[in-house]
Scaffold this motif. Structure first.
Motif, PDB file in Angstrom:
ATOM      1  N   LEU A   5      -8.316 -18.242  -0.491  1.00  0.00           N
ATOM      2  CA  LEU A   5      -8.870 -16.982  -0.069  1.00  0.00           C
ATOM      3  C   LEU A   5      -8.364 -16.610   1.055  1.00  0.00           C
ATOM      4  N   MET A   6      -8.351 -17.632   2.204  1.00  0.00           N
ATOM      5  CA  MET A   6      -7.735 -17.130   3.514  1.00  0.00           C
ATOM      6  C   MET A   6      -6.411 -16.889   3.548  1.00  0.00           C
ATOM      7  N   ARG A   7      -5.450 -17.486   2.990  1.00  0.00           N
ATOM      8  CA  ARG A   7      -4.127 -17.355   2.779  1.00  0.00           C
ATOM      9  C   ARG A   7      -3.837 -16.268   1.980  1.00  0.00           C
ATOM     10  N   GLY A   8      -4.479 -15.878   1.054  1.00  0.00           N
ATOM     11  CA  GLY A   8      -4.496 -14.950  -0.393  1.00  0.00           C
ATOM     12  C   GLY A   8      -4.563 -13.594   0.393  1.00  0.00           C
ATOM     13  N   THR A   9      -5.541 -13.644   1.526  1.00  0.00           N
ATOM     14  CA  THR A   9      -6.049 -12.455   2.173  1.00  0.00           C
ATOM     15  C   THR A   9      -4.691 -11.989   2.944  1.00  0.00           C
ATOM     16  N   LEU A  10      -4.410 -12.688   3.774  1.00  0.00           N
ATOM     17  CA  LEU A  10      -2.917 -12.371   4.343  1.00  0.00           C
ATOM     18  C   LEU A  10      -1.756 -12.044   3.528  1.00  0.00           C
ATOM     19  N   GLU A  11      -1.436 -12.814   2.543  1.00  0.00           N
ATOM     20  CA  GLU A  11      -0.568 -12.501   1.834  1.00  0.00           C
ATOM     21  C   GLU A  11      -0.580 -10.980   1.073  1.00  0.00           C
ATOM     22  N   TRP A  12      -1.809 -10.646   0.505  1.00  0.00           N
ATOM     23  CA  TRP A  12      -1.826  -9.639  -0.146  1.00  0.00           C
ATOM     24  C   TRP A  12      -1.882  -8.524   0.780  1.00  0.00           C
ATOM     25  N   SER A  13      -2.396  -8.690   2.099  1.00  0.00           N
ATOM     26  CA  SER A  13      -2.454  -7.527   2.947  1.00  0.00           C
ATOM     27  C   SER A  13      -1.069  -7.234   3.567  1.00  0.00           C
ATOM     28  N   LEU A  14      -0.111  -7.939   3.401  1.00  0.00           N
ATOM     29  CA  LEU A  14       1.242  -7.678   3.891  1.00  0.00           C
ATOM     30  C   LEU A  14       2.106  -6.803   2.685  1.00  0.00           C
ATOM     31  N   GLU A  15       1.492  -7.155   1.609  1.00  0.00           N
ATOM     32  CA  GLU A  15       2.020  -6.650   0.123  1.00  0.00           C
ATOM     33  C   GLU A  15       1.554  -5.070  -0.184  1.00  0.00           C
ATOM     34  N   THR A  16       0.401  -4.917  -0.090  1.00  0.00           N
ATOM     35  CA  THR A  16      -0.342  -3.749  -0.399  1.00  0.00           C
ATOM     36  C   THR A  16      -0.023  -2.510   0.404  1.00  0.00           C
ATOM     37  N   THR A  17      -0.179  -1.349  -0.270  1.00  0.00           N
ATOM     38  CA  THR A  17       0.111  -0.068   0.054  1.00  0.00           C
ATOM     39  C   THR A  17      -1.228   0.463   0.896  1.00  0.00           C
ATOM     40  N   ARG A  18      -2.068  -0.100   0.736  1.00  0.00           N
ATOM     41  CA  ARG A  18      -3.776   0.309   1.230  1.00  0.00           C
ATOM     42  C   ARG A  18      -3.629   0.573   2.704  1.00  0.00           C
ATOM     43  N   TYR A  19      -2.766  -0.390   3.316  1.00  0.00           N
ATOM     44  CA  TYR A  19      -2.732  -0.366   4.975  1.00  0.00           C
ATOM     45  C   TYR A  19      -1.523  -0.063   5.595  1.00  0.00           C
ATOM     46  N   ASP A  20      -0.537   0.209   4.664  1.00  0.00           N
ATOM     47  CA  ASP A  20       0.707   0.955   5.323  1.00  0.00           C
ATOM     48  C   ASP A  20       0.587   2.290   5.522  1.00  0.00           C
ATOM     49  N   THR A  21       1.681   3.042   5.952  1.00  0.00           N
ATOM     50  CA  THR A  21       1.775   4.482   6.356  1.00  0.00           C
ATOM     51  C   THR A  21       1.322   5.364   5.306  1.00  0.00           C
ATOM     52  N   THR A  22       1.438   5.099   3.907  1.00  0.00           N
ATOM     53  CA  THR A  22       1.244   5.882   2.715  1.00  0.00           C
ATOM     54  C   THR A  22      -0.370   5.640   2.697  1.00  0.00           C
ATOM     55  N   GLY A  23      -1.055   4.308   2.829  1.00  0.00           N
ATOM     56  CA  GLY A  23      -2.296   4.261   2.566  1.00  0.00           C
ATOM     57  C   GLY A  23      -3.058   4.631   3.817  1.00  0.00           C
ATOM     58  N   ILE A  24      -2.674   4.821   5.129  1.00  0.00           N
ATOM     59  CA  ILE A  24      -3.288   5.574   5.992  1.00  0.00           C
ATOM     60  C   ILE A  24      -3.257   7.135   5.749  1.00  0.00           C
ATOM     61  N   ALA A  25      -2.406   7.619   5.339  1.00  0.00           N
ATOM     62  CA  ALA A  25      -2.009   9.029   5.132  1.00  0.00           C
ATOM     63  C   ALA A  25      -3.046   9.422   4.060  1.00  0.00           C
ATOM     64  N   ALA A  26      -3.240   8.412   2.957  1.00  0.00           N
ATOM     65  CA  ALA A  26      -4.139   8.856   1.837  1.00  0.00           C
ATOM     66  C   ALA A  26      -5.506   8.951   2.317  1.00  0.00           C
ATOM     67  N   VAL A  27      -5.860   8.708   3.417  1.00  0.00           N
ATOM     68  CA  VAL A  27      -7.386   8.672   3.868  1.00  0.00           C
ATOM     69  C   VAL A  27      -7.266   9.581   5.354  1.00  0.00           C
ATOM     70  N   SER A  28      -6.270  10.211   5.717  1.00  0.00           N
ATOM     71  CA  SER A  28      -6.160  10.697   6.907  1.00  0.00           C
ATOM     72  C   SER A  28      -6.668  12.081   6.838  1.00  0.00           C
ATOM     73  N   LEU A  29      -7.149  12.922   7.921  1.00  0.00           N
ATOM     74  CA  LEU A  29      -7.316  14.166   7.883  1.00  0.00           C
ATOM     75  C   LEU A  29      -8.285  14.677   7.022  1.00  0.00           C
ATOM     76  N   GLY A  30      -9.385  13.809   6.787  1.00  0.00           N
ATOM     77  CA  GLY A  30     -10.591  14.013   6.049  1.00  0.00           C
ATOM     78  C   GLY A  30     -10.325  13.902   4.598  1.00  0.00           C
ATOM     79  N   ARG A  31      -9.049  13.570   4.229  1.00  0.00           N
ATOM     80  CA  ARG A  31      -8.791  13.218   2.660  1.00  0.00           C
ATOM     81  C   ARG A  31      -9.480  11.807   2.311  1.00  0.00           C
ATOM     82  N   GLU A  32      -9.904  11.943   0.984  1.00  0.00           N
ATOM     83  CA  GLU A  32     -10.727  10.596   0.510  1.00  0.00           C
ATOM     84  C   GLU A  32      -9.906  10.178  -0.917  1.00  0.00           C
ATOM     85  N   ARG A  33     -10.178   8.930  -1.292  1.00  0.00           N
ATOM     86  CA  ARG A  33      -9.321   8.605  -2.417  1.00  0.00           C
ATOM     87  C   ARG A  33      -9.940   9.527  -3.718  1.00  0.00           C
ATOM     88  N   PRO A  34      -8.952   9.533  -4.496  1.00  0.00           N
ATOM     89  CA  PRO A  34      -9.629  10.443  -5.765  1.00  0.00           C
ATOM     90  C   PRO A  34     -10.589   9.871  -6.428  1.00  0.00           C
TER      91      PRO A  34
END
Length: 354
Positions: free
Chosen positions: A309-338
């Motif tokens: 769980l500890m290592r997997g959280t780190l690995e996935w966090s570096l792979e997913t788009t949820r926290y990269d620039t596209t993920g941040i843009a997806a929730v910026s300026l009041g936008r919410e996920r679909p």
């Protein structure tokens, strides 16, 4: 110029466990996309499907449960999909209305106490989906484990009110107080319970709740919190969320953001060192306590799962788009996920499942 990207901020973290990925990850990806559409959380062939799929949430479960059967990984991926879709309901105004949050949460909690089919009243996609996960997860499991799983899910769900109160409060709690609530809201304990389900065992209550496993479970939650809070920092700043240990520590110390990140990373590393120390002494402690060999083997499998769980959280966090620039843009300026409005009266009714 200081690099404040998620990967750079995570670089001081030490999580020295070997990552392993379940080979059934791709199968579970396809399965869970079908499951989400079946329960009305995603629409067929929509841009929302593409946005969700880019998060690759099934890979987080594949890291968490590398030895799970394909069937169990499918279930874990459904559980994780529900977890993130539900969490995204609270990024907007709903997440700042504690009483409404309570009503949403308690509707989900009630599904864990129903025997047989749910009442005929309209179900939201979220309540119907959670009920499906609950029934599938608990089928054939021991009463001890079902009680544990229910207790941990209930604590996780009710932590959403605590988060809403933090967002609307006049001040933030100090870090140590904040972590007591954050350990519930991170949702690690139900994921640890799922280790037992995948392994076909249920640890005795006195071992599960006693020393050192209780401390090791708390450490696991803290490390997942710290990894998540560092990697999701820019996303949460973009939506104005204060439920982040880095934000809380910055407030406590009156320091800069990057200094707070470094201190949280150092705290995480000290937790990992403590975990490794406890794990090294565990086999001898179990033998000295007269724990039967089979149970001792199950305990060590559970400890291995905590590492995943500890290592997997780190690995996935570096792979997913949820926290990269596209993920941040997806929730910026009041936008919410679909999929962020599945709790409202206008949300499509979900098919009923027993």
């Amino acid at each position: 110029m200081t690099d404040t990207s998620a990967s750079a901020r995570l670089s001081p973290l030490t999580v020295p466990f070997t990552p392993r990925l379940n080979p059934a990850a791709e199968r579970s990806r396809r399965h869970t996309l079908r499951w989400l559409r079946r329960f009305g959380m995603l629409e067929e062939e929509s841009s929302a499907v593409l946005e969700y799929d880019a998060l690759r949430l099934e890979r987080l479960m594949a890291y968490f449960y590398p030895d799970a059967s394909p069937h169990d990984l499918d279930l874990a991926a459904d559980l994780n999909a529900w977890f993130f879709v539900f969490d995204d309901q609270f990024d907007g105004e709903l997440g700042r209305r504690p009483d409404e949050v309570t009503a949403v949460v308690e509707a989900v909690v009630r599904t864990m106490y129903e025997d047989g089919p749910l009442p005929l009243s309209p179900l939201t996609p979220l309540t119907a989906g959670f009920r499906d996960i609950w029934v599938r997860s608990t089928a054939g499991t021991p009463v001890l484990w079902r009680h544990r799983f229910r207790t941990h899910w209930r604590a996780y769900l009710r932590a959403y009110r605590w988060e809403a109160r933090n967002r609307t409060g006049a001040s933030l709690p100090p870090l140590q107080e904040f972590l007591r609530g954050r350990r519930e809201s991170i949702g690690v304990q139900p994921c640890l319970d799922f280790l037992e389900r995948c392994g076909g065992y249920a640890l005795p209550g006195e071992l599960h709740a006693g020393f050192p496993l209780a401390e090791m479970r708390r450490i696991t939650a803290d490390v997942v919190i710290f990894v998540n809070d560092i990697v999701s920092l820019d996303k949460e700043l973009a939506v104005g969320d204060v439920n982040n240990s880095v934000v809380v520590l910055r407030h406590d110390l009156g320091c800069g953001l990057e200094e707070a990140v470094r201190r949280i990373a150092a705290t995480s590393n000290s937790r990992v060192a403590r975990f490794r120390h406890l794990a090294a002494g565990l086999p001898a402690a179990l033998a000295a306590s007269g724990v039967p060999p089979l149970v001792a083997k199950q305990v060590m499998r559970y400890v291995s799962g905590m590492r995943n769980l500890m290592r997997g959280t780190l690995e996935w966090s570096l792979e997913t788009t949820r926290y990269d620039t596209t993920g941040i843009a997806a929730v910026s300026l009041g936008r919410e996920r679909p999929w962020a409005h599945l709790t409202t009266p206008g949300a499509p009714a979900a098919p009923q499942r027993s």
